[in-house]
Design a protein around this motif. Structure first.
Motif, PDB file in Angstrom:
ATOM      1  N   ILE A 152       0.842  -1.333  -0.038  1.00  0.00           N
ATOM      2  CA  ILE A 152      -0.128   0.072  -0.100  1.00  0.00           C
ATOM      3  C   ILE A 152       0.846   1.294   0.034  1.00  0.00           C
ATOM      4  N   VAL A 153       1.954   1.220   0.878  1.00  0.00           N
ATOM      5  CA  VAL A 153       2.631   2.504   0.955  1.00  0.00           C
ATOM      6  C   VAL A 153       3.877   2.438  -0.135  1.00  0.00           C
ATOM      7  N   PRO A 154       3.937   3.690  -0.988  1.00  0.00           N
ATOM      8  CA  PRO A 154       4.967   3.502  -1.896  1.00  0.00           C
ATOM      9  C   PRO A 154       6.199   3.647  -1.082  1.00  0.00           C
ATOM     10  N   SER A 155       7.476   3.046  -1.774  1.00  0.00           N
ATOM     11  CA  SER A 155       8.799   3.105  -1.213  1.00  0.00           C
ATOM     12  C   SER A 155       9.118   4.499  -0.718  1.00  0.00           C
ATOM     13  N   HIS A 156       8.695   5.687  -1.376  1.00  0.00           N
ATOM     14  CA  HIS A 156       9.343   6.681  -1.027  1.00  0.00           C
ATOM     15  C   HIS A 156       8.834   7.469   0.221  1.00  0.00           C
ATOM     16  N   LEU A 157       7.669   6.526   0.761  1.00  0.00           N
ATOM     17  CA  LEU A 157       6.834   7.163   1.818  1.00  0.00           C
ATOM     18  C   LEU A 157       6.931   6.220   2.950  1.00  0.00           C
ATOM     19  N   ARG A 158       7.961   5.453   3.065  1.00  0.00           N
ATOM     20  CA  ARG A 158       8.272   4.838   4.032  1.00  0.00           C
ATOM     21  C   ARG A 158       9.810   4.412   4.145  1.00  0.00           C
ATOM     22  N   ASP A 159      10.199   4.182   5.481  1.00  0.00           N
ATOM     23  CA  ASP A 159      11.404   3.735   5.832  1.00  0.00           C
ATOM     24  C   ASP A 159      11.904   2.493   5.216  1.00  0.00           C
ATOM     25  N   ALA A 160      13.245   2.613   4.685  1.00  0.00           N
ATOM     26  CA  ALA A 160      13.550   1.343   4.118  1.00  0.00           C
ATOM     27  C   ALA A 160      13.565   0.142   4.828  1.00  0.00           C
ATOM     28  N   GLN A 161      13.908   0.413   6.164  1.00  0.00           N
ATOM     29  CA  GLN A 161      13.944  -0.897   7.006  1.00  0.00           C
ATOM     30  C   GLN A 161      12.442  -1.034   7.999  1.00  0.00           C
ATOM     31  N   GLY A 162      11.555  -0.286   7.384  1.00  0.00           N
ATOM     32  CA  GLY A 162      10.186  -0.293   8.031  1.00  0.00           C
ATOM     33  C   GLY A 162      10.152   0.027   9.193  1.00  0.00           C
ATOM     34  N   HIS A 163      10.932   1.026   9.740  1.00  0.00           N
ATOM     35  CA  HIS A 163      10.831   1.658  10.987  1.00  0.00           C
ATOM     36  C   HIS A 163       9.549   2.521  11.229  1.00  0.00           C
ATOM     37  N   TRP A 164       9.095   3.072   9.884  1.00  0.00           N
ATOM     38  CA  TRP A 164       7.909   3.852  10.021  1.00  0.00           C
ATOM     39  C   TRP A 164       7.328   3.773   8.887  1.00  0.00           C
ATOM     40  N   PHE A 165       6.083   4.191   8.450  1.00  0.00           N
ATOM     41  CA  PHE A 165       5.141   4.332   7.288  1.00  0.00           C
ATOM     42  C   PHE A 165       4.182   5.398   7.342  1.00  0.00           C
ATOM     43  N   ALA A 166       4.287   5.918   6.160  1.00  0.00           N
ATOM     44  CA  ALA A 166       3.340   6.831   5.900  1.00  0.00           C
ATOM     45  C   ALA A 166       1.907   6.620   6.233  1.00  0.00           C
ATOM     46  N   LEU A 167       1.016   7.408   6.806  1.00  0.00           N
ATOM     47  CA  LEU A 167      -0.597   7.378   6.853  1.00  0.00           C
ATOM     48  C   LEU A 167      -1.077   8.109   6.185  1.00  0.00           C
ATOM     49  N   THR A 168      -0.842   9.408   5.886  1.00  0.00           N
ATOM     50  CA  THR A 168      -1.385  10.555   5.194  1.00  0.00           C
ATOM     51  C   THR A 168      -0.222  11.306   4.476  1.00  0.00           C
ATOM     52  N   LYS A 169      -0.649  12.041   3.418  1.00  0.00           N
ATOM     53  CA  LYS A 169       0.187  13.069   3.000  1.00  0.00           C
ATOM     54  C   LYS A 169      -0.593  14.525   2.803  1.00  0.00           C
ATOM     55  N   ARG A 170       0.405  15.524   2.964  1.00  0.00           N
ATOM     56  CA  ARG A 170      -0.061  16.863   3.039  1.00  0.00           C
ATOM     57  C   ARG A 170       1.029  17.849   1.961  1.00  0.00           C
ATOM     58  N   ALA A 171       0.356  18.682   1.520  1.00  0.00           N
ATOM     59  CA  ALA A 171       1.469  19.392   0.443  1.00  0.00           C
ATOM     60  C   ALA A 171       1.701  20.435   1.015  1.00  0.00           C
ATOM     61  N   ARG A 172       2.947  20.928   0.930  1.00  0.00           N
ATOM     62  CA  ARG A 172       3.161  22.348   1.433  1.00  0.00           C
ATOM     63  C   ARG A 172       2.961  23.244   0.028  1.00  0.00           C
ATOM     64  N   ALA A 173       2.030  24.106   0.102  1.00  0.00           N
ATOM     65  CA  ALA A 173       1.377  24.702  -1.046  1.00  0.00           C
ATOM     66  C   ALA A 173       1.650  26.355  -0.628  1.00  0.00           C
ATOM     67  N   ILE A 174       1.105  27.075  -1.959  1.00  0.00           N
ATOM     68  CA  ILE A 174       1.071  28.643  -1.769  1.00  0.00           C
ATOM     69  C   ILE A 174      -0.186  28.832  -1.747  1.00  0.00           C
ATOM     70  N   ALA A 175      -0.522  29.708  -0.823  1.00  0.00           N
ATOM     71  CA  ALA A 175      -1.785  30.146  -0.584  1.00  0.00           C
ATOM     72  C   ALA A 175      -2.032  31.740  -1.052  1.00  0.00           C
ATOM     73  N   TYR A 176      -3.150  31.992  -1.850  1.00  0.00           N
ATOM     74  CA  TYR A 176      -3.073  33.385  -2.145  1.00  0.00           C
ATOM     75  C   TYR A 176      -4.751  33.796  -2.283  1.00  0.00           C
TER      76      TYR A 176
END
Ligand SMILES: [Fe+2]
Length: 345
Positions: A112-136
């Motif tokens: 489920i969790v793409p490799s760039h969103l988890r630790d290679a050794q499985g110490h942690w896994f992403a649950l959700t994503k949030r973008a740092r965006a520009i508000a105007y």
């Protein structure tokens, strides 16, 4: 949540009284201890569902990330935590470096969790994503097409940028991403350029930047995407008004994509119930849970089969920077030093 647990207990008791089967068939509820830095209603809802579906009693300990990590350190082998939930790559990496998490290998979770969103050794896994965006504020500002976060260091933005303090980990991870893409020197010039362009000294949180934007204090603000959702749905009428007036712009669409960060979870080093902890992680990554994170907390699902909430979908889809979250964490200390050098308060 407690009421649900209570109900569950009653149901189990009734079953044991009315059933003619021997009592040993009635399973005792297992326990799972969750140390979490998140304090959202969406999480409470998902925790209650897990208790019900898996006949588990959750012990939820809520505190700041630093408090939880210090607690885990001082409790050592006696630490009752099964999982640690926190936000931002920097903090997850810190917990890993401090030996507070254990490696986990679980094919279902890894699928489920793409490799760039988890630790290679499985110490942690992403649950959700949030973008740092520009508000105007689209009623009085137009942003040029093809704007990159790197462009905000240009003199054209002098006096126009609203952004919070460099002590904030979201900014540290954003700067870490620029160190990874362009190197330390370039990241330093960027930070210096943004400092020179600030509409005011950094203060307040991401929501405050959008309120200042609405009040006309600047032309754009650097914010995490879900805070716009929180403003739009706020019970406070001014906040809701601000939310309706603000538009999100996802930068770097012609290049490396908009910076994305995560909230994540890891199995505690001394977890008494490491196996159940994995079941819990899988529950939070399931499609229904991921849709709750999206609709109730305005975060982007990590599970690609989950539907994004209509409010988030209305902001448009965008290209995400897929730099490894682990690399962001690994560059956190360097980012802090670069911010100091740039005198970003
Ligand atoms: Fe936040």
């Amino acid at each position: 949540m407690y009421r649900l647990t209570g109900l569950l207990t009653i149901v189990v008791l009734l079953a044991s009284c009315s059933s003619e089967e021997p009592q040993e068939h009635v399973q005792e509820a297992q326990e799972l201890t969750v140390y979490t830095h998140r304090h959202y209603e969406a999480d409470q809802e998902l925790f209650a569902q897990f208790e019900k579906e898996h006949n588990v009693k959750l012990n939820v300990v809520n505190a700041s990330a630093d408090e939880l990590m210090n607690k885990m350190k001082s409790e050592g082998e006696l630490c009752p935590a099964d999982v640690l939930i926190t936000v931002d790559a920097g903090r997850l990496q810190r917990a890993t470096d401090q030996g507070l998490l254990q490696p986990t290998s679980n094919p279902a979770i890894e699928a489920i969790v793409p490799s760039h969103l988890r630790d290679a050794q499985g110490h942690w896994f992403a649950l959700t994503k949030r973008a740092r965006a520009i508000a105007y504020n689209a009623s009085n500002t137009t942003l040029p097409e093809g704007l990159a976060i790197e462009d905000l260091a240009a003199p054209a933005w002098k006096g126009k940028i609203l952004v919070r303090s460099s002590e904030n980990i979201y900014n540290q991870s954003l700067l870490a991403s620029l160190i990874i893409h362009h190197g330390r020197d370039s990241a330093l010039s960027w930070a210096q350029g943004v400092v020179a362009n600030m509409a005011r000294e950094p203060k307040g949180n991401d929501r405050d930047q959008m309120k200042a934007l609405y009040a006309g204090e600047g032309e754009l603000a650097i914010v995490n995407s879900y805070y716009l959702g929180k403003l739009v749905q706020s019970e406070d009428s001014l906040e809701a008004e601000v939310g309706k007036a603000i538009t999100l712009y996802f930068p770097n669409q012609d290049g490396h994509g908009a910076h994305v960060n995560i909230s994540g979870i890891g199995v505690a080093k001394h977890a008494p119930n490491a196996e159940l902890a994995q079941t819990f992680i899988a529950h939070l990554l399931s499609v229904p849970s991921q849709e709750v994170f999206s609709s109730a907390n305005f975060e982007y699902p990590v599970n690609s089969n989950a539907t994004v909430d209509p409010l988030l979908a209305s902001w448009g889809s965008f290209k995400e920077d897929d730099v490894s979250i682990a690399a962001l964490g690994a560059h956190n200390k360097e980012a802090v030093l670069v911010f100091d050098e740039a005198q970003w308060k």
